[in-house]
Enzyme design. Structure first.
Site, short mmCIF file in Angstrom:
data_model
loop_
_atom_site.label_atom_id
_atom_site.label_comp_id
_atom_site.label_asym_id
_atom_site.label_seq_id
_atom_site.Cartn_x
_atom_site.Cartn_y
_atom_site.Cartn_z
N GLY A 72 2.47 0.82 0.09
CA GLY A 72 1.14 0.25 -0.06
C GLY A 72 0.45 0.14 1.26
O GLY A 72 0.97 0.56 2.30
N GLY A 115 -2.17 -2.49 3.57
CA GLY A 115 -2.80 -3.80 3.65
C GLY A 115 -3.72 -3.85 4.84
O GLY A 115 -3.92 -2.85 5.53
N GLY A 116 -4.26 -5.03 5.09
CA GLY A 116 -5.20 -5.18 6.18
C GLY A 116 -4.59 -4.84 7.53
O GLY A 116 -5.26 -4.40 8.44
N PHE A 117 -3.30 -5.04 7.67
CA PHE A 117 -2.68 -4.86 8.97
C PHE A 117 -2.04 -3.50 9.15
O PHE A 117 -1.61 -3.16 10.23
CB PHE A 117 -1.60 -5.92 9.18
N GLY A 118 -1.94 -2.74 8.09
CA GLY A 118 -1.32 -1.43 8.24
C GLY A 118 -0.69 -0.97 6.94
O GLY A 118 -0.91 -1.55 5.89
N VAL A 130 2.62 0.12 4.56
CA VAL A 130 4.02 -0.26 4.37
C VAL A 130 4.79 0.89 3.73
O VAL A 130 4.33 1.50 2.76
CB VAL A 130 4.13 -1.51 3.46
N LYS A 190 6.55 -1.98 8.11
CA LYS A 190 5.10 -2.15 8.19
C LYS A 190 4.64 -1.47 9.46
O LYS A 190 4.99 -1.86 10.56
CB LYS A 190 4.78 -3.64 8.21
N ASP A 205 -3.25 -15.59 5.18
CA ASP A 205 -3.58 -14.55 4.19
C ASP A 205 -2.65 -14.65 3.00
O ASP A 205 -2.11 -13.65 2.53
CB ASP A 205 -3.52 -13.17 4.84
#
Ligand SMILES: *[C@@H]1O[C@H](CO)[C@@H](O)[C@H](O)[C@H]1NC(C)=O
Ligand SMILES: *[C@@H]1O[C@H](CO)[C@@H](O)[C@H](O)[C@H]1NC(C)=O
Ligand SMILES: *[C@@H]1O[C@H](CO)[C@@H](O)[C@H](O)[C@H]1NC(C)=O
Ligand SMILES: *[C@@H]1O[C@H](CO)[C@@H](O)[C@H](O)[C@H]1NC(C)=O
Ligand SMILES: *[C@@H]1O[C@H](CO)[C@@H](O)[C@H](O)[C@H]1NC(C)=O
Ligand SMILES: *[C@@H]1O[C@H](CO)[C@@H](O)[C@H](O)[C@H]1NC(C)=O
Ligand SMILES: *[C@@H]1O[C@H](CO)[C@@H](O)[C@H](O)[C@H]1NC(C)=O
Ligand SMILES: *[C@@H]1O[C@H](CO)[C@@H](O)[C@H](O)[C@H]1NC(C)=O
Length: 850
Positions: free
Chosen positions: A536, A538-541, A543, A557, A654
């Site tokens: 998936g 996400g906002g940070f990178g 996975v 991640k 978050d």
């Protein structure tokens, strides 16, 4: 005797077996032909199968429809996946459809009972009408040949796509004939008829693709910049694709190919108007979405009006920003987060005035709509700037690298629309500003003492003069007012850090219990970050799932590059975070720092996120009330540990359903904690100018003022709790007056009807008092004033306190304002709704913030 009989029996059995196999072989032989020639007819039930068995052609019924359509589908994919339809708007009634090659050489489809012509390839003037034949190729293309040797193509299905772009298919425009290949959505999953959405290329200015809903533009890809489409930064050849763009006198087209023939991947325009790239994952027996567009509100065409830039990354702030030198045309609308009227040049500022103008560079953007732009062939970047400067109506330019097939120098005249930011990729655009504006910009970026890199381009012709002028202006206007320009431009222009080869890897760090993984180890564990391993984004990178050579499964991640920390800081933070251990937290195993990459390595949890369960009708039934209550408790315990018991006192910032993972025993584990620390020291201040978080879960003070405390986590927890009970997303659509789940629950609570929100898939597994108590606790957590909300320890004690209701009754929670979408043609207004704030607070904070 019995022995002989049994022998005879075996013989007979064998004969029968042989016969059956022969028949099977025959059937296989009959059905696996891949072409139709003249005099052969092809009826409902017959199949053409391509030589390598990848695609099949025949009659099918989509979804629950009883109608029969002629089409092509994946032969190896068990789930019927149709990629092309012939008679999409004229279905066959019953199984009377007959396909044949008629006298003119065309392939036709007739209804045998009524003898009606339903569909035809409709090519006129074929060379030799008696020798045409049709063949289904291994790429999924149905080709009509007009000669015996099958070398002259009269027609092919690749030129008339329906909703799917397959590898090797070209999407573009023929310059000579003006012929366009167009993807058109189906009407519904049960009706492949021509739907409302289409996606095709337009040649005006520099060629771009547009997604339309009827005649309204919804999304624009931007022009080809030599490497990718300016507005599709995810389009890289890194993974499994090779994208090719051809632009010559004959025509312009884009196509892609996939290296591994065993991977089935398609780009499709679905019925709700989204372009999706889907890849077949045999292991999961489903098509997995890998990319889609439009993705966020900034993707919608002209979302911020003219002369503005849409930046979706500063969550909590309004995504629309005026370009440097511009101000909102209608200020009052802008404060209400309505940018439909866009921006206009500041009063009193006029380009092409007495002193020479300059340019301010925007990086990582989708360039403005090029429909009215000019492409200047063979002009380098320096000349491109001069070219723009010389023409007073030129407002911007961009210079792409032509050696890779890009369009070189593009100059814009008049309005600039549909610019957006990316965190990576995209392109640079140079916006024309007056010398005074440039001075102001220079000053504010100097004053900020920020390490961020801001590049200014000054027309060199008058360089010295301008420098003198600038210093004069700087001295004169020492008290800068327009700080926001700095903010406007400083986002995402972080310097690319290069760590060189000196970074420590491989060894287990002796001082800590943190494992430092080698990039090669991670790379091989994830099959070189293959698509199949992607879990998936996400906002940070991104996975990935990985498997070490020891067989241990890990989740990796891969942090996006905009993290602004140095290696040592990063390692320190990771070390601290890795020491946080609790049964309700995902275990951080280690990290990997090498070259430009920073990665975190976690334990792998096969059940994925809580959101996969509670928001999914089927899976939600797996979670009865007992299970849900344990999850609610577990998350609370994890948060209490983070807030109070751990040495670091972490605020998650978050918390949301997808950040709660479930282990094999369905025990909840909070993930992504400490990301704010890991991601950058600048975000640790209590008042941050870059809000991380997710709409719907953000407390009003955090969303609007960037103020966070453990009480902002309490707010998110309250939202999550209500979501777990109701099985609905806070942001999902609610009728009546309620704008979101919180509002809906509050309305019901006031009327003593709160039990109505309970997810029906729990059936009667719950204890009413217990659920009611949880709803009350949820409402206490989402109260507007942070000081009214309980702490997580209080929440935990209320949860564990038998069935008695808490003595405090909740006050009115923070609501979400619905954005009024007047005149805008966005199809999904819910995605445009903004953070959780009350009307009063929003106006006040906006005034203060700017
Ligand atoms: C099709 O049938 C016609 C008439 O029976 C015959 O002349 C022709 O050769 C046939 N064509 C093929 C390709 O078999
Ligand atoms: C389809 O065929 C059936 C039986 O022949 C007939 O009753 C029905 O009206 C037909 N439907 C349409 C839409 O033509
Ligand atoms: C075939 O093409 C002609 C002209 O191009 C058009 O008028 C006609 O409707 C088409 N017929 C079919 C069956 O598509
Ligand atoms: C474009 O159209 C012209 C004229 O119809 C045709 O000759 C040419 O082959 C077409 N080009 C491509 C790439 O299909
Ligand atoms: C279309 O794609 C979007 C994004 O992947 C998805 O959310 C939506 O449900 C899809 N619509 C249909 C009808 O499949
Ligand atoms: C140009 O300079 C002259 C004299 O300094 C001034 O009067 C005039 O207003 C200026 N024009 C513009 C467009 O700035
Ligand atoms: C500037 O560009 C516009 C738009 O292309 C053009 O109409 C105009 O003639 C140009 N002016 C000059 C002075 O070149
Ligand atoms: C253009 O791209 C080529 C190939 O990637 C590269 O070698 C060259 O340096 C680039 N030129 C510019 C001006 O960026």
């Amino acid at each position: 005797m019995p022995k002989a009989r049994s022998l005879e029996g075996t013989m007979q059995h064998r004969k029968r077996y042989l016969l059956v196999s022969l028949l099977l072989i025959l059937i296989q032989y009959c059905t696996s032909k891949d072409s139709i020639t003249q005099n052969q007819s092809f009826k409902d039930g017959d199949l053409l199968v391509s030589s390598g068995n990848s695609f099949a052609f025949g009659f099918f019924s989509p979804g629950i429809s009883g109608n029969r359509y002629l089409g092509i589908w994946y032969n190896k994919v068990p789930e019927q996946t149709v990629v092309w339809v012939a008679n999409r708007d004229s279905p066959v009634n019953g199984t009377n459809g007959v396909v044949s090659i008629e006298k003119s050489g065309n392939l036709i489809l007739r209804d045998e009972s009524s003898n009606l012509l339903l569909w035809s390839t409709n090519v006129s003037g074929m060379l030799s009408t008696s020798s045409s034949s049709v063949q289904l190729t291994e790429t999924g293309n149905l080709m009509l040949f007009q000669d015996q040797s099958r070398s002259i193509v009269a027609w092919q299905s690749f030129d008339f796509p329906t909703n799917t772009l397959l590898p090797h298919m070209k999407l573009g425009v023929n310059r000579t004939s003006g012929f366009k290949t167009v993807l058109t959505s189906w009407k519904s999953q049960d009706d492949p008829g021509t739907g409302d959405f289409r996606f095709n290329m337009e040649l005006n200015g520099s060629p771009q693709f547009f997604l339309y809903k009827r005649s309204d533009r919804l999304w624009r890809t931007g022009p080809w910049n030599g490497i990718q489409l300016s507005g599709v930064p995810d389009m890289t050849s890194k993974f499994i694709f090779t994208v090719s763009y051809v632009d010559n006198n004959d025509g312009v087209s884009l196509s892609y190919s996939i290296h591994d023939p065993n991977i089935f991947s398609r780009l499709a325009l679905n019925e709700s108007g989204t372009m999706e790239r889907l890849t077949w994952q045999g292991g999961e027996h489903s098509w997995v979405k890998f990319w889609s567009a439009p993705k966020d509100q900034c993707d919608y065409y002209s979302h911020c009006g003219t002369f503005s830039d849409c930046d979706p990354y500063n969550l909590g702030e309004f995504e629309c920003k005026c370009l440097p030198g511009f101000v909102p045309k209608v200020k009052s609308e802008w404060y209400l987060r309505d940018a439909i009227n866009g921006c206009t040049r500041k009063q009193g500022e006029k380009t092409c005035g007495n002193s020479t103008d300059g340019f301010i560079k925007l990086t990582f953007v989708k360039v403005p709509d090029t429909s009215n732009a000019r492409v200047n062939e063979g002009v380098g970047s320096k000349e491109c700037q001069d070219l723009c400067l010389r023409n007073c109506s030129c407002t911007a330019y961009a210079s792409a690298n032509i050696s890779r097939g890009g369009s070189g120098c593009i100059t814009w005249y008049g309005s600039l629309i549909d610019i957006r930011q990316f965190s990576n990729g995209g392109q640079d655009v140079y916006i024309r500003v007056t010398a005074a504006e440039l001075a102001e910009f220079l000053k504010s970026s100097k004053g900020s003492r920020s390490k961020k890199l801001v590049i200014i381009v000054v027309a060199s012709a008058a360089g010295v003069l301008i420098l003198l002028f600038l210093s004069w202006v700087v001295l004169k206007n020492r008290k800068g007012k327009r700080q926001y320009i700095k903010r406007l431009l400083s986002f995402n222009i972080s310097p690319r850090s290069s760590y060189g080869a000196s970074s420590t890897t491989k060894e287990i760090d002796e001082n800590t219990d943190l494992s430092v993984f080698d990039l090669r180890t991670i790379s091989s564990a994830t099959n070189n970050f293959s698509l199949a391993n992607k879990l998936g984004e996400g906002g940070f990178g991104t996975v990935y799932m990985g498997r070490l050579h020891t067989g241990r499964e890990i989740a990796i991640k891969r942090l996006s590059k905009s993290s602004g920390q140095g290696i040592e800081e990063f390692k320190n933070e990771v070390t601290l975070i890795a020491r946080l251990q609790h049964r309700n937290l995902v275990k951080l195993l280690g990290c990997c720092i090498q070259q430009d990459e920073k990665m975190l390595v976690y334990e792998y949890l096969p059940n994925k996120g809580l959101d996969n369960f509670i928001f999914d009708k089927e899976k939600a039934a797996l979670l009865n009330w007992r299970k849900r209550f344990e999850i609610i408790l577990g998350i609370a315990r994890g948060l209490v540990y983070l807030h109070r018991d751990s040495r670091l006192r972490i605020i998650h910032r978050d918390l949301k359903a997808s950040n709660v993972l479930l282990d094999a025993g369905m025990e909840p584990k909070i993930s992504d904690f400490g990301m704010a620390r890991i991601f950058g020291a600048g975000q640790m201040e209590a008042n941050t100018n870059r809000v991380v978080g997710t709409y719907g879960y953000m407390s009003p003070e955090y969303a609007m003022q960037g103020l966070f405390s453990d009480k902002s986590d309490v707010f998110s927890y309250g939202v999550l709790l209500l979501e777990i009970i109701s099985g609905r997303k806070n942001s999902s659509y609610f009728h009546d007056n309620a704008i979101n789940l919180i509002g809906y629950v509050w309305d019901l609570w006031k009327e003593d009807k709160a039990m109505e929100i309970v997810d029906p898939s729990m059936r009667d597994s719950y204890n009413q008092d217990e659920v009611l108590r949880c709803i009350q606790i949820g409402l206490l957590c989402v109260q507007e004033q942070a000081s009214d909300r309980p702490t997580m320890s209080q929440v935990l004690s209320m949860l564990s306190n038998g069935t008695a209701l808490p003595s405090v009754s909740p006050k009115q929670p923070a609501f979400v304002i619905k954005k009024v979408n007047n005149g805008s043609n966005l199809p999904y207004s819910s995605s445009a709704s903004i953070g959780a704030v009350s009307v009063d607070e929003m106006t006040i904070t906006l005034m203060q913030a700017r």
